[in-house]
Scaffold this active site. Structure first.
Site, short mmCIF file in Angstrom:
data_model
loop_
_atom_site.label_atom_id
_atom_site.label_comp_id
_atom_site.label_asym_id
_atom_site.label_seq_id
_atom_site.Cartn_x
_atom_site.Cartn_y
_atom_site.Cartn_z
CD GLU A 29 89.27 -54.79 74.99
OE1 GLU A 29 88.00 -54.83 74.88
OE2 GLU A 29 89.97 -55.43 74.43
CG LEU A 56 87.52 -57.60 78.34
CD1 LEU A 56 87.81 -59.32 78.59
CD2 LEU A 56 88.67 -57.29 77.23
CB SER A 57 81.77 -53.72 76.44
OG SER A 57 80.90 -53.60 75.70
CD GLU A 58 86.19 -55.57 72.34
OE1 GLU A 58 84.94 -56.01 72.40
OE2 GLU A 58 87.32 -56.17 72.67
CD GLN A 80 95.44 -55.08 74.01
OE1 GLN A 80 95.49 -56.24 73.85
NE2 GLN A 80 95.14 -54.31 75.06
CG HIS A 128 94.46 -62.43 66.84
ND1 HIS A 128 95.26 -62.83 68.12
CD2 HIS A 128 92.92 -62.50 67.36
CE1 HIS A 128 94.43 -62.96 69.18
NE2 HIS A 128 93.13 -62.95 68.52
#
Length: 327
Positions: A29, A56-58, A80, A128
Site C-alpha cells: 500500500e 487495501l486487502s492485506e 507499514q 500500531h
C-alpha cells in the site's frame, strides 16, 4: 567516509536487488507515494510493473505474493505498521512457510515481508505499537531484526535472495541511526549469525533491535565498574546459539533486553536455552515490556512500559552479585 542511515540502507538494499535480479519486485500500500521512504524513487526507476500499488486487502495481496513466488518471482511486500502482519499471519506461517515442506521441496516460496517501522513511538497508537517478532520465530518462520544500517542492508539483501519466506523487522527507533560505511564493503549477511558489538568479560547482554544501542551506551557508562559484552543476534530465527554460548563461556552471566511483552517472548526463550545448555554462574535476568502490555494508550503510560537503560543497569548489577564457577 560517507554516512548511511538505516532507512536509506533499506532503500539501497532493495534497489540493488531489483537492479541485480529482474524477478524481484515490490508491492504494498502507498508504494507509488513511497510513504515510508523505503521505495523512494522506485516508481521512476523500475516502473509500475515492478512497483505495484495494491488495494487495501492485506490477505489478498499476501497470498498473491505467495503465488508469484511459486511461479518464479521474488516478491517483497512492504507493510507499514506491525499489526498488519497479524492480519496475514495465517498466509505467512501456515501457507507460505509450509509449501516447501508440503511439496517435498518442489516449490520454493521466496517472499520477503518487510516491516520497516516496528515498535513504539509517541502517538503511534495502541493498534500500531506491537512487536510480534516472537510469534513468527515461534512458528519457525525466518525472522530478522537488525539494529544498524550496515546490518539492515546485509540482512535485507540475504532475505530477498533466500528461497524461504523471511519476515524482516526494522525497529522504528533505529530508522534514524546513521553510521560510517564503505559502500563497496556492503554485502549480504548470513541468517543465523549474530555479532558482538562490544567485547566484555563479566556479563553478556543480549539486546534485540534498537535496544542494541541502549546496551552499548550502558556498557560504556559502566565501563569503570564492569566489563559488558553486547551480543546482537540480528536473526531471531534461526538464532545464533553457538555465538551466544561462546560469549557465555567467557562471562558466565546473562541479561537479555527485549522490546516485547514478557510472557512467551523471545527474551524468555533465550534465558531458558542458556540455562539448559550453556555455562552460567548466576541466574540470568531479562528486561522487557511488562506482562500483557498494551502500548499506545497514553504518552505517559507508553513511556513507562518501555524497557529502559536504568532497568538494564539494575539487571546487570543483580547478576553481578553472584559469583563462583558453573557446576
Amino acid at each position: 567516509m560517507p554516512k548511511l542511515s538505516y532507512l536509506k540502507a533499506l532503500n539501497r538494499a532493495l534497489g540493488d536487488e531489483m537492479n541485480r535480479d529482474p524477478s524481484v519486485f515490490v508491492l504494498g500500500e502507498d508504494m507509488n507515494l513511497a510513504l515510508t521512504n523505503v521505495t523512494a524513487g522506485f516508481l521512476d526507476r523500475f516502473g509500475p510493473d515492478r512497483v505495484i500499488e495494491t488495494p487495501l486487502s492485506e490477505q489478498g495481496f499476501t497470498n498473491f505474493a505467495t503465488g508469484a513466488a511459486m511461479a518464479g518471482r521474488r516478491p517483497v511486500i512492504e507493510f507499514q505498521i506491525p499489526f498488519l502482519l497479524l492480519l496475514v499471519f495465517e498466509q505467512i506461517a501456515n501457507q507460505a512457510n509450509k509449501f516447501s515442506l508440503m511439496s517435498g521441496g518442489q516449490h520454493a516460496v521466496p517472499v520477503t515481508y518487510l516491516m520497516p517501522a516496528a515498535g513504539w513511538r509517541t502517538g503511534w497508537g495502541a493498534q500500531h505499537s506491537d512487536q510480534p517478532y516472537s510469534i513468527f520465530a515461534h512458528m519457525g518462520v525466518k525472522t530478522v531484526m537488525p539494529a544498524t544500517p550496515a546490518d539492515a542492508y546485509g540482512l535485507l539483501t540475504t532475505a530477498i535472495r533466500d528461497d524461504d519466506p523471511v519476515v524482516f523487522f526494522g525497529p522504528l527507533a533505529s530508522l534514524g541511526v546513521r553510521e560510517d560505511v564503505d559502500f563497496a564493503e556492503l554485502a549480504p549477511i548470513p541468517l543465523g549469525v549474530g555479532c558482538v558489538h562490544r567485547k566484555g568479560t563479566d556479563v553478556t547482554v543480549v539486546a534485540i533491535g534498537h535496544l542494541v544501542h541502549d546496551a552499548i551506551a550502558v556498557a560504556d557508562e559502566l565501563a569503570d565498574e564492569v566489563s559488558v559484552e553486547v551480543f546482537d543476534p540480528r536473526t531471531l530465527h534461526p538464532f545464533d546459539w553457538t555465538g551466544l554460548a561462546a560469549s557465555l563461556e567467557k562471562t558466565g552471566r546473562l541479561v537479555v533486553i527485549d522490546d516485547a511483552n514478557r510472557s512467551c517472548g523471545l527474551g524468555g526463550e533465550i534465558l531458558a536455552t542458556a540455562a539448559e545448555e550453556m555455562r552460567l554462574i548466576a541466574p540470568p535476568r531479562r528486561v522487557t515490556r511488562p506482562d500483557g502490555a498494551i502500548v499506545g494508550a497514553s504518552p505517559e503510560l507508553d513511556v513507562a512500559l518501555q524497557p529502559t537503560r536504568e532497568q538494564l543497569v539494575t539487571a546487570i548489577q543483580r547478576v553481578l552479585k553472584y559469583g563462583g564457577d558453573a557446576a
